[in-house]
Design an enzyme around this catalytic site. Structure first.
Site, PDB file in Angstrom:
ATOM      1  CB  CYS A 128      33.883  37.642  46.886  1.00  0.00           C
ATOM      2  SG  CYS A 128      32.680  38.929  46.549  1.00  0.00           S
ATOM      3  CD  GLN A 155      31.383  40.726  41.163  1.00  0.00           C
ATOM      4  OE1 GLN A 155      32.123  41.513  40.611  1.00  0.00           O
ATOM      5  NE2 GLN A 155      31.060  40.832  42.434  1.00  0.00           N
ATOM      6  CG  HIS A 251      31.416  36.400  42.507  1.00  0.00           C
ATOM      7  ND1 HIS A 251      30.049  36.441  42.624  1.00  0.00           N
ATOM      8  CD2 HIS A 251      31.880  37.360  43.358  1.00  0.00           C
ATOM      9  CE1 HIS A 251      29.712  37.365  43.525  1.00  0.00           C
ATOM     10  NE2 HIS A 251      30.810  37.936  43.983  1.00  0.00           N
TER      11      HIS A 251
HETATM   12  C1  11C Z   1      29.432  41.614  45.655  1.00  0.00           C
HETATM   13  N1  11C Z   1      31.829  41.688  45.956  1.00  0.00           N
HETATM   14  O1  11C Z   1      29.538  40.570  45.017  1.00  0.00           O
HETATM   15  C2  11C Z   1      30.569  42.133  46.485  1.00  0.00           C
HETATM   16  C3  11C Z   1      30.332  41.717  47.901  1.00  0.00           C
HETATM   17  O2  11C Z   1      33.615  44.567  49.702  1.00  0.00           O
HETATM   18  O3  11C Z   1      33.184  42.781  50.822  1.00  0.00           O
HETATM   19  C4  11C Z   1      31.472  41.996  48.849  1.00  0.00           C
HETATM   20  C5  11C Z   1      31.639  43.434  49.177  1.00  0.00           C
HETATM   21  C6  11C Z   1      32.890  43.607  49.958  1.00  0.00           C
HETATM   22  O4  11C Z   1      28.411  42.280  45.707  1.00  0.00           O
END
Ligand code: 11C
Ligand code: A2P
Length: 350
Positions: A128, A155, A251
């Site tokens: 993401c 995030q 995010h």
């Molecule tokens: C988070 N980006 O915000 C991560 C979630 O590799 O698909 C997604 C983890 C991934 O914790």
């Protein structure tokens, strides 16, 4: 007439949003099958006014499925995505499991849709925090070249799944009710699989996923490696610091970039105002800038606070926000499916 679609992880934070995205897609849909663990089998969920029953995921779940959207964790994708492909289904996988596999396209439709032509059954949906950065930076890269990115993220907890949302809410409730931080019992954040857990309520944790090479976390490495693969340019210098904050969804990213040719902030604003998937929100005189809370349930990537670096002529700063569950996950996956359909690629090559 249409595709027979399966959603794997249909009860999860992302899976739930995948179902919503399928409710208003342009994709022709013949049927939808909802798959999750045994724990959820028998539960029901509405889809376009019809009640669907959640089924336990097994290899034969993919018999008579054309397209499967996976978001039940990397371990599930590792085992079941090949089972789906074997049975003739094209897989769009939201986990990190296949992303760096050279046989698997890693796609943001606004950036590299042509990569879909190489698919052999599995297409990976990027992380993401990478996706929203790509949507904001690709128009700039095309216009002026991109030499370097330094990004710090803020995030939301929903990136870590439905249980992490509950953890934030419970901790906030407990602290407001007078409990001390020692009385909280964090189990998930910063990373479910790591040894120690820390409270996220009223906190900021500079750890997303576990630590890896050079003391960068996997989340930080994903932003580096996935940028190189999506932009098909390993020469772009990327460094990231990924931080979890007590926001439920959306995010935010502070991005510093250096271009090859100099661009004025106004030229960047003009470019991004026209860019696919971007909504420009940048008017300091009116205190207009992107905010996580306002990004929730929106498909766009919001960009603002665009300004020049005060020392580096080709340096720029910006603030980029998107709903991590939508453009960061469910919407990008469904958008990949729509693009596959438009390109006549919803089939497993022989
Ligand atoms: C988070 N980006 O915000 C991560 C979630 O590799 O698909 C997604 C983890 C991934 O914790
Ligand atoms: P379940 O609710 O039945 O456990 P999140 O990312 O929000 O934590 O959601 C994870 C998703 O992955 C949920 O839909 C969850 O289903 C699903 N899942 C977890 N383990 C399995 C499994 N062994 N088989 C199928 N689905 C699973």
């Amino acid at each position: 007439k249409g595709y027979r679609i399966a959603v794997v992880g249909a009860t999860g934070a992302v899976g739930t949003k995948m179902i919503e995205m399928l409710e208003d897609t342009t994709l022709p849909i013949a049927s939808v099958k909802l798959l999750a663990s045994k724990r959820s089998a028998g539960k029901t969920r509405e889809f376009k006014g019809k009640t669907l029953t959640i089924e336990e995921l097994v290899p034969d779940s993919f018999n008579e499925v054309d397209l499967a959207l996976f978001s039940a964790g990397g371990g599930i994708s590792k085992i079941f995505a090949p089972e789906a492909v074997k049975r003739g289904a094209v897989v769009v996988d939201n986990t990190s499991h296949f992303r760096m596999d050279p046989d698997v396209p890693l796609v943001v439709p606004e950036v590299n849709p042509e990569a879909l032509k190489q698919h052999k059954g599995i297409i990976a949906n990027p992380n993401c925090s990478t996706i929203q950065m790509m949507v904001a930076l690709e128009p700039i890269r095309q216009k002026a070249g991109l030499k370097r990115i330094i990004v710090s993220t803020y995030q939301a907890v929903s990136g870590a799944g439905a249980k992490a949302i509950e953890e934030l809410k419970q901790e906030a409730t407990d602290l407001l009710a007078g409990k001390t931080k020692e009385e909280l019992n964090p189990q998930i954040l910063p990373a479910g699989s790591d040894k120690k857990h820390y409270p996220i309520a009223f906190n900021a944790l500079p750890q997303i996923d576990v630590f890896a090479e050079d003391d960068y976390t996997y989340e930080e490495w994903k932003m580096i490696n996935e940028t190189h693969k999506i932009m098909a340019d390993n020469a772009i210098k990327v460094a990231a610091t990924c931080v979890r904050i007590p926001v439920v969804s959306g995010h935010s990213e502070s991005i510093y970039l250096e271009t090859e040719k100099q661009l004025t902030p106004q030229a960047v604003k003009d470019l991004l105002a026209q860019a696919p998937g971007v909504t420009l929100q940048d008017d300091p005189s009116q205190q207009i800038y992107p905010q996580a809370l306002n990004s929730v349930d929106q498909k766009a990537t919001f960009v603002g606070r665009i300004r020049r670096d005060l020392d580096v002529e080709t340096g720029l700063h910006m603030w980029v926000v998107s709903d991590n569950l939508l453009k960061g996950a469910a919407w990008n996956s469904v958008q990949i499916a729509e693009t596959l359909h438009e390109m006549n690629l919803v089939r497993v090559p022989k």
